[in-house]
Design a protein around this motif. Structure first.
Motif, PDB file in Angstrom:
ATOM      1  N   TRP B 146     -48.683  33.716 -27.910  1.00  0.00           N
ATOM      2  CA  TRP B 146     -48.039  32.182 -27.237  1.00  0.00           C
ATOM      3  C   TRP B 146     -47.713  32.186 -26.766  1.00  0.00           C
ATOM      4  CZ3 TRP B 146     -46.594  27.396 -27.567  1.00  0.00           C
ATOM      5  CH2 TRP B 146     -46.687  26.356 -27.774  1.00  0.00           C
ATOM      6  N   ARG B 149     -43.943  34.057 -21.441  1.00  0.00           N
ATOM      7  CA  ARG B 149     -43.864  32.914 -19.812  1.00  0.00           C
ATOM      8  C   ARG B 149     -44.308  33.924 -18.881  1.00  0.00           C
ATOM      9  NH1 ARG B 149     -45.951  29.583 -18.366  1.00  0.00           N
ATOM     10  NH2 ARG B 149     -44.267  28.604 -17.157  1.00  0.00           N
ATOM     11  N   PRO B 150     -44.555  33.931 -17.410  1.00  0.00           N
ATOM     12  CA  PRO B 150     -44.711  34.579 -17.140  1.00  0.00           C
ATOM     13  C   PRO B 150     -43.053  34.555 -16.183  1.00  0.00           C
ATOM     14  CG  PRO B 150     -45.795  32.999 -15.540  1.00  0.00           C
ATOM     15  CD  PRO B 150     -45.298  32.087 -17.232  1.00  0.00           C
ATOM     16  N   ALA B 176     -39.597  26.284 -27.062  1.00  0.00           N
ATOM     17  CA  ALA B 176     -40.895  25.560 -27.593  1.00  0.00           C
ATOM     18  C   ALA B 176     -40.482  24.509 -27.404  1.00  0.00           C
ATOM     19  CB  ALA B 176     -41.697  26.851 -28.229  1.00  0.00           C
ATOM     20  N   ALA B 180     -46.119  20.414 -27.608  1.00  0.00           N
ATOM     21  CA  ALA B 180     -46.394  21.743 -27.475  1.00  0.00           C
ATOM     22  C   ALA B 180     -47.642  22.694 -28.441  1.00  0.00           C
ATOM     23  CB  ALA B 180     -45.939  22.425 -26.156  1.00  0.00           C
ATOM     24  N   GLU B 214     -53.105  25.765 -20.205  1.00  0.00           N
ATOM     25  CA  GLU B 214     -52.572  26.391 -21.613  1.00  0.00           C
ATOM     26  C   GLU B 214     -52.764  27.482 -21.932  1.00  0.00           C
ATOM     27  OE1 GLU B 214     -50.096  24.671 -23.527  1.00  0.00           O
ATOM     28  OE2 GLU B 214     -50.728  22.201 -22.030  1.00  0.00           O
TER      29      GLU B 214
END
Lengths: 89, 263
Positions: B146, B149-150, B176, B180, B214
């Motif tokens: 989860w 991230r790119p 994080a 979120a 998301e």
């Protein structure tokens, strides 16, 4: 790594932070102001607070001013960290 | 804090000021222990270590409370197992489970919504998940994927810490936001968060956009639905998509159709 926006003294000494973390709620783009267990989301599009709680009036005016003056930098950083959801698409 | 707090403290110990804000009921003798255990339902018990609570074996054999227990010092797995026989939930630090400091803990526990903060957690490498403890001692299990991230640093779960008074999760250089995580995994948190928003697009299209982002899905990544259609829904040109379309969208985003509008 999380981007921490440099705030003018004495705000950091009083526990204030403003940061964009590596994993935020993606929409809308925002910077998060933190002091102890309070956090305020500030929109990078509208330059307004996004939530009614905690009360935005608790954030010092000089902090809001600093963020507003630095909005271009914050937007650039957000776009770099979240290319899939830029501030202005 | 809406939940009754019960603080277990040795009678010879100087009263701790850390948790004074909680206005806890003090348990210092066997009599205190038994009456609190039997009388107070769904409380939050706080104890430094399990020693004093061993008396429950003789005082309340076979009984179980709906209350939750937070231990402040490390306890071995089997001792925690003994306490789980008496308490609905037991959270204690150990070499892998890390909790925030007592000062931060007290602040979070005294909040009206302690469940909106994290107080600790543990990385489970065998399952590649992060188990995070909320301020009400409930858990959220987050797959490490989860956090992918790119761009930016990769999360390093072996270097895990809860920071910013329970509002951020640090995994090495990666951070994080607690909100979120909770927004993604707790429908009740989403509902309460939306109620606090000053002005947010609560249309179906707005919710779809937030959910799609998301989930890391592009507009052109919906089988059987064109990117143009997704765009038109998100910008409000189409306000009531066909039920069949909604079901396809929900399938792609791995949610139930009626869950889309909760985002």
């Amino acid at each position: 790594m999380a981007y921490t926006f440099e705030l003018p003294p004495p705000l950091p000494a009083h526990g204030w932070k403003a940061k964009i973390r590596d994993r935020e709620r993606l929409e809308p783009p925002h910077v998060t102001i933190i002091r102890k267990k309070n956090a305020w989301r500030f929109s990078l599009r509208s330059k307004q607070f996004l939530d009614t709680q905690p009360d935005p009036s608790e954030v010092p005016a000089e902090l809001v001013e600093a963020i507003t003056l630095g909005i271009d930098e914050l937007r650039r950083v957000w776009d770099e960290m979240y290319p899939e959801n830029p501030v202005f698409s | 804090m809406n939940t009754q707090a019960i603080l277990v403290q040795d009678a010879n110990e100087k009263p701790s000021s850390d948790f004074a804000k909680l206005k806890p009921r003090l348990v210092q003798t066997a009599e205190d222990l038994l009456s609190a255990f039997k009388e107070v339902k769904r409380a939050l018990w706080i104890a430094r270590d399990p020693e004093f609570l061993r008396q429950l074996v003789t005082l309340a054999p076979g009984e179980r409370t709906s209350s939750r227990l937070l231990l402040l010092e490390e306890v071995s797995g089997y001792r925690a197992a003994f306490l789980r026989a008496y308490f609905a939930t037991v959270v204690a630090p150990d070499p892998q489970i890390r909790l925030v400091s007592s000062e931060v803990l007290a602040e979070i526990l005294a909040d009206d919504a302690p469940q909106d903060y994290f107080i600790g957690g543990v990385y489970v490498p065998e399952d590649d998940v992060l188990v995070l403890y909320r301020g009400d001692l409930e858990t959220v299990v987050v797959p490490l994927s989860w956090f992918d991230r790119p761009v930016g640093p990769k999360p390093a779960p072996e270097d895990f810490e809860i920071i910013d008074y329970g509002q951020s999760v640090r995994l090495g250089e990666f951070e994080a936001a607690t909100d979120a995580i909770l927004y993604g995994f707790d429908a009740d948190f989403r509902r309460r968060a939306r109620q606090r928003e000053v002005q947010e697009d609560h249309s179906f299209g707005g919710s779809l956009r937030r959910l799609r982002l998301e989930k890391g899905v592009n507009q052109n990544d919906f089988p059987e639905i064109s990117a143009r259609t997704i765009r038109r829904i998100e910008n409000g040109t189409v306000t009531r998509p066909h039920r069949d379309t909604v079901e396809k969208i929900a399938r792609r985003l791995d949610v139930k159709p009626d869950e889309i509008e909760s985002w």
